[in-house]
Write a protein that holds these residues in place. Structure first.
Motif, short mmCIF file in Angstrom:
data_model
loop_
_atom_site.label_atom_id
_atom_site.label_comp_id
_atom_site.label_asym_id
_atom_site.label_seq_id
_atom_site.Cartn_x
_atom_site.Cartn_y
_atom_site.Cartn_z
N PHE A 102 5.28 -7.15 -3.47
CA PHE A 102 4.40 -6.30 -2.68
C PHE A 102 4.20 -6.85 -1.27
N THR A 103 5.31 -6.94 -0.53
CA THR A 103 5.28 -7.26 0.89
C THR A 103 6.01 -6.15 1.63
N VAL A 104 5.62 -5.94 2.88
CA VAL A 104 6.28 -4.88 3.66
C VAL A 104 7.77 -5.19 3.81
N GLU A 105 8.09 -6.45 4.10
CA GLU A 105 9.49 -6.84 4.27
C GLU A 105 10.26 -6.68 2.96
N GLY A 106 9.63 -7.08 1.84
CA GLY A 106 10.28 -6.96 0.54
C GLY A 106 10.52 -5.51 0.17
N GLY A 107 9.55 -4.65 0.49
CA GLY A 107 9.72 -3.22 0.22
C GLY A 107 10.85 -2.63 1.03
N VAL A 161 13.00 4.19 -4.66
CA VAL A 161 11.62 4.51 -5.07
C VAL A 161 10.84 3.22 -5.34
N MET A 162 11.48 2.23 -6.00
CA MET A 162 10.80 0.95 -6.24
C MET A 162 10.44 0.28 -4.92
N GLY A 163 11.34 0.33 -3.95
CA GLY A 163 11.05 -0.25 -2.64
C GLY A 163 9.89 0.44 -1.96
N MET A 164 9.83 1.76 -2.08
CA MET A 164 8.72 2.50 -1.48
C MET A 164 7.40 2.15 -2.18
N LEU A 165 7.44 1.99 -3.49
CA LEU A 165 6.23 1.60 -4.23
C LEU A 165 5.78 0.19 -3.83
N GLU A 171 0.82 -2.26 1.59
CA GLU A 171 -0.14 -1.63 2.49
C GLU A 171 -1.53 -1.58 1.86
N LEU A 172 -1.62 -1.27 0.57
CA LEU A 172 -2.91 -1.25 -0.11
C LEU A 172 -3.54 -2.64 -0.15
N MET A 173 -2.71 -3.66 -0.38
CA MET A 173 -3.22 -5.03 -0.40
C MET A 173 -3.75 -5.43 0.97
N SER A 174 -3.04 -5.06 2.05
CA SER A 174 -3.50 -5.42 3.39
C SER A 174 -4.77 -4.66 3.76
N GLU A 175 -4.89 -3.40 3.34
CA GLU A 175 -6.12 -2.65 3.59
C GLU A 175 -7.30 -3.27 2.83
#
Length: 186
Positions: A102-107, A161-165, A171-175
């Motif tokens: 769950f990182t933006v780069e990883g996604g 789809v997994m990458g988008m999730l 994003e949810l974690m950063s918020e």
């Protein structure tokens, strides 16, 4: 945290399987190249222990052109899948270094891997068909090789789809962290 450990185990298994797949594809491409060299350079009457080497492979019905076509397609497909396995291996290694998917780069990287999973086999499929057409133009007995592509589309879209999730989770974690920091600063 137990689910994160399970996810890490899955990504580690993906890394290991990608590495194995890459090695198998490289070996397959080398075997295909050796096969082409064997067709070219081994004389028709070479015998080992009373067995004619070219007699092991029945080229009478289809001709040497079919052998060239099959081996050329094998090399092209193996190279394409070796590249895909290397990209998957890199993606899994980066996720394991980050410790979470769950990182933006990883996604983004996972989404790109999904796109590569759709595109690379499609490109190798076209390249294989082009190689067959070229060989059919110059040699007799070259038949079309049936190349299946359907599985990669579904797998590629699932990875996208997994990458988008994963990006959504990042994003949810950063918020959540930003909201927590705002509560502390008040």
């Amino acid at each position: 945290m137990k689910s994160l450990e399970s996810i890490q185990k899955i990504f580690n298994a993906g890394r290991i399987l990608s590495k194995i797949g890459k090695i198998v594809c490289i070996v397959g491409a080398c075997i295909g190249a050796c096969g082409i060299l064997g067709i070219i350079f081994i004389p028709d009457n070479l015998k080992i222990g009373g067995t004619t080497i070219k007699g092991i492979v029945d080229t009478s019905a289809s001709g040497e052109g079919a052998g060239y076509a099959s081996l050329a397609v094998m090399i092209i497909m193996c190279i394409g899948y070796a590249i895909l396995c290397r990209l998957g291996e890199k993606c899994f290694e980066n996720e394991l270094k980050a410790g979470t998917p769950f990182t933006v780069e990883g996604g983004k990287e996972l989404t790109l891997l999904g796109m590569y999973t759709v595109c690379i086999p499609l490109i190798t499929n076209f390249a294989g068909k082009i190689a067959i057409q070229i060989l059919q133009h110059f040699m007799e007995g070259v038949k079309n090789v049936d190349l299946d592509y359907n599985m990669n589309v579904g797998l590629g879209f699932a990875i996208i789809v997994m990458g988008m999730l994963c990006r959504c989770g990042a994003e949810l974690m950063s918020e959540k962290k930003e909201a927590k920091n705002e509560d502390i600063s008040i």
